[in-house]
Design a protein around this motif. Structure first.
Motif, PDB file in Angstrom:
ATOM      1  N   VAL A  37       0.879  -1.251   0.083  1.00  0.00           N
ATOM      2  CA  VAL A  37      -0.012   0.046   0.042  1.00  0.00           C
ATOM      3  C   VAL A  37       0.861   1.209   0.015  1.00  0.00           C
ATOM      4  O   VAL A  37       1.818   1.319   0.674  1.00  0.00           O
ATOM      5  CB  VAL A  37      -0.955   0.055   1.259  1.00  0.00           C
ATOM      6  N   ALA A  38       0.728   2.308  -0.996  1.00  0.00           N
ATOM      7  CA  ALA A  38       1.342   3.226  -0.887  1.00  0.00           C
ATOM      8  C   ALA A  38       0.627   4.492  -1.092  1.00  0.00           C
ATOM      9  O   ALA A  38      -0.737   4.463  -1.572  1.00  0.00           O
ATOM     10  CB  ALA A  38       2.347   3.267  -2.254  1.00  0.00           C
ATOM     11  N   GLU A  39       1.161   5.756  -1.051  1.00  0.00           N
ATOM     12  CA  GLU A  39       0.547   7.126  -1.245  1.00  0.00           C
ATOM     13  C   GLU A  39       1.002   7.441  -2.538  1.00  0.00           C
ATOM     14  O   GLU A  39       2.168   7.697  -2.989  1.00  0.00           O
ATOM     15  CB  GLU A  39       0.663   7.932  -0.088  1.00  0.00           C
ATOM     16  N   VAL A  40       0.273   8.257  -3.294  1.00  0.00           N
ATOM     17  CA  VAL A  40       0.433   8.573  -4.533  1.00  0.00           C
ATOM     18  C   VAL A  40       1.010  10.098  -4.474  1.00  0.00           C
ATOM     19  O   VAL A  40       0.479  10.939  -3.959  1.00  0.00           O
ATOM     20  CB  VAL A  40      -0.543   8.840  -5.751  1.00  0.00           C
ATOM     21  N   ILE A  41       2.312  10.624  -4.846  1.00  0.00           N
ATOM     22  CA  ILE A  41       2.829  11.495  -4.486  1.00  0.00           C
ATOM     23  C   ILE A  41       2.767  12.550  -5.988  1.00  0.00           C
ATOM     24  O   ILE A  41       2.485  13.682  -5.603  1.00  0.00           O
ATOM     25  CB  ILE A  41       4.429  11.390  -4.397  1.00  0.00           C
ATOM     26  N   SER A  42       3.123  12.037  -6.913  1.00  0.00           N
ATOM     27  CA  SER A  42       3.136  12.620  -8.121  1.00  0.00           C
ATOM     28  C   SER A  42       2.697  11.695  -9.334  1.00  0.00           C
ATOM     29  O   SER A  42       2.925  10.624  -9.218  1.00  0.00           O
ATOM     30  CB  SER A  42       4.429  13.527  -8.287  1.00  0.00           C
ATOM     31  N   VAL A  43       1.958  12.553 -10.327  1.00  0.00           N
ATOM     32  CA  VAL A  43       1.541  11.526 -11.598  1.00  0.00           C
ATOM     33  C   VAL A  43       2.055  12.243 -12.770  1.00  0.00           C
ATOM     34  O   VAL A  43       1.853  13.577 -13.232  1.00  0.00           O
ATOM     35  CB  VAL A  43      -0.216  11.582 -11.511  1.00  0.00           C
ATOM     36  N   GLY A  44       2.391  11.245 -13.619  1.00  0.00           N
ATOM     37  CA  GLY A  44       2.608  11.965 -15.244  1.00  0.00           C
ATOM     38  C   GLY A  44       1.565  12.485 -15.963  1.00  0.00           C
ATOM     39  O   GLY A  44       0.460  12.064 -15.340  1.00  0.00           O
ATOM     40  N   PRO A  45       1.835  13.006 -17.154  1.00  0.00           N
ATOM     41  CA  PRO A  45       0.732  13.447 -17.897  1.00  0.00           C
ATOM     42  C   PRO A  45       0.071  12.372 -18.777  1.00  0.00           C
ATOM     43  O   PRO A  45      -1.142  12.892 -19.325  1.00  0.00           O
ATOM     44  CB  PRO A  45       1.448  14.432 -18.719  1.00  0.00           C
ATOM     45  N   GLY A  46       0.588  11.371 -18.646  1.00  0.00           N
ATOM     46  CA  GLY A  46      -0.104  10.309 -19.490  1.00  0.00           C
ATOM     47  C   GLY A  46       0.462  10.452 -21.184  1.00  0.00           C
ATOM     48  O   GLY A  46       1.388  10.706 -21.158  1.00  0.00           O
ATOM     49  N   GLY A  61      -2.319  11.874  -3.781  1.00  0.00           N
ATOM     50  CA  GLY A  61      -3.159  11.796  -2.403  1.00  0.00           C
ATOM     51  C   GLY A  61      -3.806  10.460  -2.423  1.00  0.00           C
ATOM     52  O   GLY A  61      -4.162   9.918  -1.163  1.00  0.00           O
ATOM     53  N   ASP A  62      -3.823  10.013  -3.535  1.00  0.00           N
ATOM     54  CA  ASP A  62      -4.799   8.539  -3.447  1.00  0.00           C
ATOM     55  C   ASP A  62      -3.619   7.367  -2.766  1.00  0.00           C
ATOM     56  O   ASP A  62      -2.668   7.482  -2.750  1.00  0.00           O
ATOM     57  CB  ASP A  62      -4.819   8.030  -4.770  1.00  0.00           C
ATOM     58  N   LYS A  63      -4.434   6.546  -2.047  1.00  0.00           N
ATOM     59  CA  LYS A  63      -3.731   5.389  -1.542  1.00  0.00           C
ATOM     60  C   LYS A  63      -3.973   4.349  -2.632  1.00  0.00           C
ATOM     61  O   LYS A  63      -5.298   3.964  -3.011  1.00  0.00           O
ATOM     62  CB  LYS A  63      -4.468   4.993  -0.098  1.00  0.00           C
ATOM     63  N   VAL A  64      -2.951   3.536  -2.806  1.00  0.00           N
ATOM     64  CA  VAL A  64      -3.195   2.632  -3.947  1.00  0.00           C
ATOM     65  C   VAL A  64      -2.485   1.281  -3.475  1.00  0.00           C
ATOM     66  O   VAL A  64      -1.667   1.261  -2.615  1.00  0.00           O
ATOM     67  CB  VAL A  64      -2.508   2.903  -5.316  1.00  0.00           C
ATOM     68  N   ILE A  65      -2.669   0.196  -4.184  1.00  0.00           N
ATOM     69  CA  ILE A  65      -2.028  -1.059  -3.983  1.00  0.00           C
ATOM     70  C   ILE A  65      -1.327  -1.210  -5.301  1.00  0.00           C
ATOM     71  O   ILE A  65      -1.809  -1.459  -6.217  1.00  0.00           O
ATOM     72  CB  ILE A  65      -2.943  -2.201  -3.629  1.00  0.00           C
ATOM     73  N   THR A  66       0.070  -1.773  -4.937  1.00  0.00           N
ATOM     74  CA  THR A  66       0.785  -1.985  -6.218  1.00  0.00           C
ATOM     75  C   THR A  66       1.377  -3.564  -6.353  1.00  0.00           C
ATOM     76  O   THR A  66       1.114  -4.219  -5.355  1.00  0.00           O
ATOM     77  CB  THR A  66       1.889  -1.103  -6.176  1.00  0.00           C
ATOM     78  N   SER A  67       1.725  -3.816  -7.259  1.00  0.00           N
ATOM     79  CA  SER A  67       2.394  -5.366  -7.551  1.00  0.00           C
ATOM     80  C   SER A  67       3.607  -5.410  -6.519  1.00  0.00           C
ATOM     81  O   SER A  67       4.135  -4.332  -6.354  1.00  0.00           O
ATOM     82  CB  SER A  67       2.894  -5.319  -8.899  1.00  0.00           C
ATOM     83  N   LYS A  68       3.898  -6.267  -6.068  1.00  0.00           N
ATOM     84  CA  LYS A  68       4.494  -6.635  -4.788  1.00  0.00           C
ATOM     85  C   LYS A  68       6.141  -6.180  -5.179  1.00  0.00           C
ATOM     86  O   LYS A  68       6.736  -5.576  -4.328  1.00  0.00           O
ATOM     87  CB  LYS A  68       4.538  -8.037  -4.557  1.00  0.00           C
TER      88      LYS A  68
END
Length: 94
Positions: A37-46, A61-68
């Motif tokens: 589980v991690a918090e999103v700090i910054s997002v690219g433009p896509g 600010g989103d909390k996400v679950i990532t691949s291990k």
């Protein structure tokens, strides 16, 4: 110094692992697993990635679950961050 992700990359800060289980058992360092589980700090433009249009669905600010074991670990100003592709994020925690 500040990181700005490119394309479909996302910068994450992993959350701290609990030191004890729900039943009160204290975990040693070797018994702990890498948190997913991690918090999103910054997002690219896509945009256009590998010939396909990518729309970013996560936001700072989103909390996400990532691949291990996904991503690239980076240490910046004594802070450990991970850079992953959006496709390595499995879910948003609500």
């Amino acid at each position: 110094m500040k990181l700005k992700p490119l394309a479909d990359r996302v910068i994450l800060k992993m959350t701290e692992v609990e030191e004890t289980t729900k039943s009160g058992i204290i975990l040693t360092g070797s018994a702990k697993e890498k948190p997913s589980v991690a918090e999103v700090i910054s997002v690219g433009p896509g945009g256009l990635v590998d010939g396909k249009e990518v729309t970013m669905t996560v936001k700072p600010g989103d909390k996400v679950i990532t691949s291990k074991y996904s991503g690239t670990e980076v240490k910046l100003d004594k802070e450990e961050l991970i850079i992953v592709r959006q496709s390595d994020i499995l879910a948003i925690v609500e």
